[in-house]
Structures are given as C-alpha cells and as structure tokens.
Scaffold this active site. Sequence first.
Site, PDB file in Angstrom:
ATOM      1  N   CYS A   1       0.785  -1.324   0.050  1.00 19.26           N
ATOM      2  CA  CYS A   1      -0.155   0.019   0.102  1.00 19.26           C
ATOM      3  C   CYS A   1       0.985   1.147  -0.050  1.00 19.26           C
ATOM      4  CB  CYS A   1      -1.036  -0.070   1.195  1.00 19.26           C
ATOM      5  SG  CYS A   1      -2.102  -1.379   1.045  1.00 19.26           S
TER       6      CYS A   1
ATOM      7  N   HIS B   1      -2.064   8.464   5.893  1.00 21.06           N
ATOM      8  CA  HIS B   1      -2.214   7.033   5.198  1.00 21.06           C
ATOM      9  C   HIS B   1      -3.578   6.712   5.786  1.00 21.06           C
ATOM     10  CE1 HIS B   1      -1.735   3.221   3.343  1.00 21.06           C
ATOM     11  NE2 HIS B   1      -2.063   2.645   4.541  1.00 21.06           N
TER      12      HIS B   1
ATOM     13  N   GLU C   1       0.215   6.070  13.100  1.00 21.08           N
ATOM     14  CA  GLU C   1       0.629   7.125  12.165  1.00 21.08           C
ATOM     15  C   GLU C   1       0.793   8.339  13.198  1.00 21.08           C
ATOM     16  OE1 GLU C   1      -0.180   8.897   8.083  1.00 21.08           O
ATOM     17  OE2 GLU C   1      -1.696   7.582   8.789  1.00 21.08           O
TER      18      GLU C   1
ATOM     19  N   LYS D   1      -9.277   8.593   2.780  1.00 15.33           N
ATOM     20  CA  LYS D   1      -9.495   7.133   2.784  1.00 15.33           C
ATOM     21  C   LYS D   1     -10.960   7.041   3.332  1.00 15.33           C
ATOM     22  CE  LYS D   1      -5.260   4.664   2.290  1.00 15.33           C
ATOM     23  NZ  LYS D   1      -4.378   5.862   2.583  1.00 15.33           N
TER      24      LYS D   1
ATOM     25  N   HIS E   1      -9.885   2.464   0.350  1.00 21.86           N
ATOM     26  CA  HIS E   1      -8.369   2.035   0.372  1.00 21.86           C
ATOM     27  C   HIS E   1      -8.028   1.500  -0.914  1.00 21.86           C
ATOM     28  CE1 HIS E   1      -4.293   1.446   1.341  1.00 21.86           C
ATOM     29  NE2 HIS E   1      -4.290   0.517   2.283  1.00 21.86           N
TER      30      HIS E   1
ATOM     31  N   PHE F   1       1.870  -3.479   3.845  1.00 22.77           N
ATOM     32  CA  PHE F   1       2.440  -4.714   4.601  1.00 22.77           C
ATOM     33  C   PHE F   1       3.853  -4.731   4.059  1.00 22.77           C
ATOM     34  CE2 PHE F   1      -2.226  -6.811   4.570  1.00 22.77           C
ATOM     35  CZ  PHE F   1      -2.584  -5.705   5.377  1.00 22.77           C
TER      36      PHE F   1
END
Length: 415
Positions: free
Chosen positions: A165, A305, A316, A337, A342, A403
């Site tokens: 991502c 994010h 974050e 998002k 996402h 990931f």
Amino acid sequence: MMHRRVVVTGIGALTPIGNDRETFWNNALAGVSGAAKITRFDATLFKTQFACELKDFDVTKHLDRADLKRTDLYTQYALVASDEAIKDAGFDLKTMDPFDVGVIWGSAQGGMDTYEQQVTEFAQGNGQPRYSPFFVPKFLVNMAAGLISLRNGYMGINYTAVSACATGNTAIMDAFNYIRWGKANIIITGGSEAPISAASIGGFTAMKAMSNLNDEPGAASRPFDVNRDGFVMGEGAGALVLEEYEHALARGAKIYAEVVGAAMTADAYHMTSTHPEGLGAAQAMKLALKEAGLSIADVDYLNTHATSTPVGDLSEIKAVTNLVGDEKIKLKISATKSMTGHLLGAAGAIEAILCLLAIRDKVIPPTINTTALDPAIPENITIVTGSSLPLQVDVAMSNTFGFGGHNATIVFKAV
C-alpha cells in the site's frame, strides 16, 4: 551531485468518487463517500459486503475492443487515468526524443481479477487447461507500465514499483529521482488497482482488516474515530506527469507544484502491522522533509495514510507526534480514505493528487464519518473533520504505508 528540479505538469484520476480529475476533486471537497454494496460479485455470504467501486464508468468509451481483450481491469484503469494526465500536461512527443519520456507505474496486486477468473474457470471445467493466451500478460504486475508506454510511444525508463500500500508513493519517488538525476525529462507515474474481487475481499476479511459495517457502508471508513473497525476497499487509478523544471518552463507548461522531498523506510517489525510507535513512519517523514530543506513546522497539510484500522491510525499519529512534539503548529491533517476507501497500490497516487489540488485551490478536503476522535490523539494534532477547510497550502505532505513494513512519504511545494 547537482540535482535538477522536478515539477508536476499533468494529473489524471479515476476513483470511486469521480471518474476524472475535477469530479474527483469536487466530490472530495464535498465530503462524498464512495462506499456502497458490492456489485462486482455476490458478496452475500461475506462478512464485508461493501466497497468503494467506480461509479457509472464505461471503459468502452476510453478503450477499444482489442485493448479490453488483452488487459486486466487494473491496466484499463491505468490507461484511462494516464490518458487524462498526459492530455493535461500537453507535451508533444513529436518535438522530443522518445527515450526522454518514461513510465514508472505502481500496483500492489496487478491482475488479480484476471487470475481469479481464469483459475476459477479451470477448476469448474473439470481440469481442462483452457486458459486464455492473454492470461499471463493480463495478470503481470508490470503490464500497466508497459502498455502506457506502448500506447504513447514512450521509450525511456519503464518499470513497475511494488511496495504493497506504499506503492503509489514509491513510484512517484522513483520518478522524482530519475528525473532529477538526469535520466529522463518526463515520467508518467502513479498507480492503479482493481482489488474488488471475491479472493481479495475474502482474504482481507479473513485478516480482520476490513470494516463490517454492512448496514451503513457510507459511514464505515472512520479514520481516527474511537469506533473505527477496519478499512474499506477501493479501486481506481491516479496518474501524474512529472517533468524537469526547466523543460516544463521552456514549453510553457502549467505547473501544479514541485516535488521537493521523498523518502522510504522499513519498520522491520511485522508482516502486516505497522510499528506501534510509528518509528519507521516518523523517520520517512523526517528524511523527506530534510531532503526538501523543510521541517514539520513548514507543512500546511498532511494527507495521512489513515485507513481506519484500530492499530494503524494511532501508529501514524504517534509518528506525527514524534516530529511535532508538544508544540502547537499550523499543520492540518485529513484522511481522505474516509471517502475513497483504500485503493492499495493506487492510494498514494490519488492522495498525491489531492495534495496537489489543495495547493492549487487553497483548500483541503475533509475527513468524513469521524465524529468522536480517539482520545489518544494529542490536543495539538489538528484533524480536519466534517467539511473542507479553506487554507493557504504552500507545502503538502502525503504518507503511505504497506504490508511488509514499507513506509513512503512525498513532499510537494508551491512554485
């Protein structure tokens, strides 16, 4: 080493809240949610039955039958978005060396939809190996980059970045670097993803990463909210034309902003979870800002994010706090998002576009659905919720994490 300056001269978008750049932007400012019941396949038995699909999108208006036959959805999305960005940039390849124009594209999953369809057909066909001759080229993760090049005659550097991502920002960073190193004058970059399939939704649901708010899909993505329960899947593409500054000036190009910093780090912590203290994310932001010659106090807008997962959002925030400390600064944060879902490998691309348009129009899009901020968020961290905020944006920053522990940050500055 003397580095050349790099600017953005073209933008294209294909998203769950708009099938072109300006519709996407206007709907983002209006706080429109792209989430709804899945129509791509029957999700009745799935724990998560909704996603952010494209709306009223007819690909046959953009690509011919030959293109459609040989491409997966993720490549089709890439071609449509890149066409818009290239048209927006307005450069003429006839006046240029084709080896000076490259494509660095990104996708996390590539042609998963094609792969799933073909393997399912094989399993249902009593083992008869009746695969399409386009099966392999359709699912290859590099094919979008290759076909953008083929479609336009660009013969420069060409490859695909993959960092889950964080992919969208990774691709932009690579394009930024190759241009400033003198390896190209123009690079088409961005990312595309088509992950709304049974295998993809099922896999992420099994990981307990996705929201299960099936009765209220439009309110399901709630970044930083105390009741957040997972992310919402999205699909689409974002494309940017990056160009060497003097080259853009010489041809009288429109300039959205300058790319002034970019960095990547690794958490080295867990396969799928971000570092709980956000150490890698904080370092990526520090390095990107250092390269830009800026500090966090100079940043007007941060597109986080923030996927709406319980662990990731706070990680974050801790990373941002690592830079900010206890100081009250001008930085404003939003998590878009909440509207788009996402888009995995395309997330960084469409969020970079929102940063660029925030600089252009002096307004930042909101975080929707967030009504009760997590009490763990420090009071000096300002998250814009509810509605868009008029703001002079001279510096915008975008975070993406993936990931595998990948962290990627991009910094844009008004020219």
